[in-house]
Design a protein around this motif. Structure first.
Motif, PDB file in Angstrom:
ATOM      1  N   GLU A 155       0.830  -1.205   0.000  1.00  0.00           N
ATOM      2  CA  GLU A 155       0.000   0.000   0.000  1.00  0.00           C
ATOM      3  C   GLU A 155       0.867   1.258   0.000  1.00  0.00           C
ATOM      4  OE1 GLU A 155      -3.261   0.108  -0.427  1.00  0.00           O
ATOM      5  OE2 GLU A 155      -3.135  -2.082  -0.633  1.00  0.00           O
ATOM      6  N   LYS A 164       2.131   1.730  -3.465  1.00  0.00           N
ATOM      7  CA  LYS A 164       1.084   2.271  -4.336  1.00  0.00           C
ATOM      8  C   LYS A 164       0.962   3.777  -4.148  1.00  0.00           C
ATOM      9  CE  LYS A 164      -1.755  -1.922  -4.638  1.00  0.00           C
ATOM     10  NZ  LYS A 164      -3.068  -2.545  -4.324  1.00  0.00           N
ATOM     11  N   GLU A 165       1.042   4.231  -2.913  1.00  0.00           N
ATOM     12  CA  GLU A 165       0.940   5.668  -2.643  1.00  0.00           C
ATOM     13  C   GLU A 165       2.110   6.435  -3.253  1.00  0.00           C
ATOM     14  OE1 GLU A 165       0.546   6.305   1.538  1.00  0.00           O
ATOM     15  OE2 GLU A 165      -1.315   5.128   1.715  1.00  0.00           O
ATOM     16  N   THR A 184       1.440   6.657  -6.963  1.00  0.00           N
ATOM     17  CA  THR A 184       0.134   7.243  -7.297  1.00  0.00           C
ATOM     18  C   THR A 184       0.203   8.521  -8.133  1.00  0.00           C
ATOM     19  OG1 THR A 184      -1.004   6.251  -5.418  1.00  0.00           O
ATOM     20  CG2 THR A 184      -1.965   8.259  -6.326  1.00  0.00           C
ATOM     21  N   LEU A 244       0.697   7.723 -11.781  1.00  0.00           N
ATOM     22  CA  LEU A 244      -0.424   6.973 -12.344  1.00  0.00           C
ATOM     23  C   LEU A 244      -1.669   7.849 -12.486  1.00  0.00           C
ATOM     24  CD1 LEU A 244      -0.010   3.573 -10.443  1.00  0.00           C
ATOM     25  CD2 LEU A 244       0.822   4.196 -12.714  1.00  0.00           C
ATOM     26  N   VAL A 245      -1.864   8.779 -11.546  1.00  0.00           N
ATOM     27  CA  VAL A 245      -3.014   9.689 -11.625  1.00  0.00           C
ATOM     28  C   VAL A 245      -2.885  10.600 -12.838  1.00  0.00           C
ATOM     29  CG1 VAL A 245      -4.129  11.666 -10.518  1.00  0.00           C
ATOM     30  CG2 VAL A 245      -3.563   9.642  -9.170  1.00  0.00           C
ATOM     31  N   SER A 298      -5.125   3.194 -12.702  1.00  0.00           N
ATOM     32  CA  SER A 298      -5.406   2.764 -11.338  1.00  0.00           C
ATOM     33  C   SER A 298      -4.101   2.484 -10.595  1.00  0.00           C
ATOM     34  CB  SER A 298      -6.265   1.496 -11.360  1.00  0.00           C
ATOM     35  OG  SER A 298      -6.310   0.904 -10.089  1.00  0.00           O
ATOM     36  N   THR A 299      -4.098   2.768  -9.286  1.00  0.00           N
ATOM     37  CA  THR A 299      -2.907   2.501  -8.468  1.00  0.00           C
ATOM     38  C   THR A 299      -2.672   1.001  -8.289  1.00  0.00           C
ATOM     39  OG1 THR A 299      -4.246   2.683  -6.458  1.00  0.00           O
ATOM     40  CG2 THR A 299      -3.103   4.667  -7.206  1.00  0.00           C
ATOM     41  N   ASP A 300      -3.641   0.180  -8.678  1.00  0.00           N
ATOM     42  CA  ASP A 300      -3.473  -1.272  -8.543  1.00  0.00           C
ATOM     43  C   ASP A 300      -2.352  -1.812  -9.427  1.00  0.00           C
ATOM     44  OD1 ASP A 300      -5.469  -1.509  -6.675  1.00  0.00           O
ATOM     45  OD2 ASP A 300      -7.053  -1.892  -8.162  1.00  0.00           O
ATOM     46  N   ALA A 312       0.552  -0.503  -9.655  1.00  0.00           N
ATOM     47  CA  ALA A 312       1.838  -0.065  -9.101  1.00  0.00           C
ATOM     48  C   ALA A 312       2.844  -1.202  -8.912  1.00  0.00           C
ATOM     49  CB  ALA A 312       1.620   0.689  -7.792  1.00  0.00           C
TER      50      ALA A 312
END
Length: 539
Positions: free
Chosen positions: A432, A435-436, A439, A442-443, A448-450, A452
């Motif tokens: 997690e 992913k942050e 992010t 990806l944004v 999606s952050t999935d 990552a």
């Protein structure tokens, strides 16, 4: 004794050496231009053979500079010359490496394709001067021939050198093929190339699709049931979303067939001489993006392995080499990357995406190279007029063995380590955090952050794309078609894998590798943003 094999590209140096040695040696010789990209040294009893990169008429290659520095300590020079192009090749060799410098021998290859008049001319010269000249088909050489060549090699006089150049040896051309037709040839070559390298993907998919269900139901599910009472950490590492066994099976089932079939396709096209004719024909199209037809050889090799391809770019011209490496890094999808992409698209139920994926990957990589290297001065390209011939089963088997070994000994263990690290991150809750961290990027590109974990893993190894199959393919099924395509493209092109980047640093410099990586990131992000805009407009 140290013996150096010298000759132009496709003259048969590596094939000759392979026949002379009683033991096998780790190389991938072929009759493709520039297939030997570095000096290979092999010991046989008391003799050290040095197989050198091929010389190209009218061009200064990176490998040519390297060769001249390395061979000064040799005891004998063996010059390998195609009998079908004897006069033009012997003139180049005597100019680059004067015969008077060392004891020499001249090996005339392609005996089976020469006319009788030329054979008589060479034999008469040999008998008259007791000259160390040997006429043979290098594909059918006995190891005892090497002893005879070593014994008879000697220094030659200037007069003999002049006489050699004046021999009346007829140039023999291969039968005209469609590749050599002025306007039609490049397009026939392009279609042939696409068919040859699309077939392994199609066959691999057909095989993997059938095997995956069997392996999952009979092996994976049985192992999961067997491990029911195991500690939670072990179950996560082995069978979790990023498990060594759950994702490891995906890697093997989907990547292994692609690796083998691609290796076979490359071996067939090289050993048959087909790749030479294709690269000759595609030179006019390649020049439009700052490359020559010869630069296509390492680019194609990149679909097997990027690291090998970058090393083989030593056969490129000095002024086009950086552009060639840039294209390899961006668009030559190695067999592991293709296997992973095929697996993800297959698991999602959208296998058809592999076709636009490969097409767009190649197209944008050429545009990428053309834009960033538009000032490249492209030299003239001398066609080699090679012969089409049936490859031998023994040679194909020989070329496939190192491909198989590399996959099992290097690629699979590294991927399993990636799975282990990803599983531990997942178990400890660090996934997690990861992913942050990813992010913001990806944004910006609307993903999606999935994705990552797969994105980060692909920076180390391109088969890290397989992490998109998280949960035995459940995540891939849930991602929208357009977003899945963009995710795979981003993971493929954002940067070269770590091993490839290190190889670029060694071949060029840290600065050049850093600049190439930065340009690639810019092209990748811009491409992905454009894809996202087009996708939003379509929806």
């Amino acid at each position: 004794m140290k013996i150096v094999l010298l000759g132009l590209e496709s003259s048969g140096k590596t094939t000759l050496l392979k026949g002379l040695l009683q033991k096998k040696f780790p190389t991938q010789g072929s009759n493709v231009k520039g297939s030997t990209s570095t000096i290979l040294e092999v010991n046989e009893n008391q003799t050290r053979y040095m197989d050198t990169p091929g010389i190209r008429i009218g061009s200064e290659l990176v490998s040519s500079q390297y060769t001249r520095k390395k061979i000064k300590s040799a005891d004998q020079y063996w010059f390998i010359v195609r009998g079908t192009h004897f006069k033009e090749e012997i003139e180049v060799l005597t100019e680059v490496f004067p015969f008077e410098d060392k004891p020499i021998a001249i090996i005339v290859s392609f005996e089976d394709k020469m006319d009788q008049e030329s054979l008589n001319e060479l034999n008469d010269f040999k008998e008259k001067n007791k000259f160390p000249l040997f006429i043979m088909d290098t594909r059918r050489v006995d190891s005892r021939v090497g002893d005879k060549i070593r014994e008879l090699a000697r220094s030659v006089t200037f007069a003999e050198s002049v006489e050699i150049n004046n021999l009346r040896i007829k140039k023999i051309k291969d039968l005209k093929s469609l590749f050599q037709v002025r306007i039609l040839g490049p397009y026939v070559a392009l279609i042939t190339l696409l068919v040859i390298y699309s077939l392994p993907i199609f066959l691999a998919y057909q095989f993997s699709k059938r095997v995956e269900g069997i392996v999952e139901s009979t092996i994976v599910n049985s192992l999961i049931r067997w491990s029911g009472g195991a500690p939670e950490t072990l179950k996560t590492v082995l069978f979790g979303d990023f498990g060594i066994l759950s994702l490891g099976f995906y890697s093997f089932i989907w990547a292994f067939p692609v690796v083998i079939l691609f290796g076979l396709a490359i071996a067939i096209t090289e050993e048959s001489g087909l790749k030479d004719q294709i690269t000759d024909a595609l030179d006019p199209l390649m020049r439009k993006v700052g490359l020559t037809g010869q630069d296509l050889v390492p680019i194609i090799n990149g679909f097997g392995c990027n690291v090998v391809a970058i090393q083989s770019s030593r056969s490129c011209n000095i002024c086009t080499r950086k552009n060639c490496i840039s294209v390899i890094s961006f668009g030559s999808a190695c067999s592991y990357q293709l296997g992973a992409s095929l697996s993800v698209f297959g698991a999602s139920g959208h296998i058809f995406l592999i076709i636009p994926y490969i097409f767009i990957l190649i197209l944008i990589s050429l545009i990428h190279g053309g834009i960033w290297n538009k000032k490249t001065l492209v030299p003239m390209f001398k066609k080699r007029e090679t012969f089409l011939q049936w490859p031998s089963g023994q040679t194909l088997s020989y070329r496939l063995k190192p491909v198989l070994s590399q996959f099992l000994v290097q690629a699979m263990p590294i991927f399993l380590i990636i799975c282990l690290v990803a599983s531990l991150f997942d178990f400890l809750g660090w996934m997690e955090i990861l992913k942050e961290f990813i992010t913001p990027l990806l944004v910006v590109i609307g993903l999606s952050t999935d994705i990552a974990p797969a994105f980060v893993a692909s920076l180390f190894r391109k088969d890290g794309i397989l992490l998109l199959n998280e949960g035995s393919g459940i995540m891939a099924e849930q991602i929208a078609v357009g977003e899945l395509f963009i995710a795979v493209f981003l993971c493929s092109t954002f940067t070269a894998c770590l091993v490839t980047l290190v190889k670029i640093m060694k071949e060029l410099s840290f600065k050049e590798a850093f600049l190439l990586a930065g340009k690639q990131m810019i092209t990748s992000i811009i491409s992905v943003i454009l894809f996202s805009i087009l996708l939003s407009l379509y929806n």
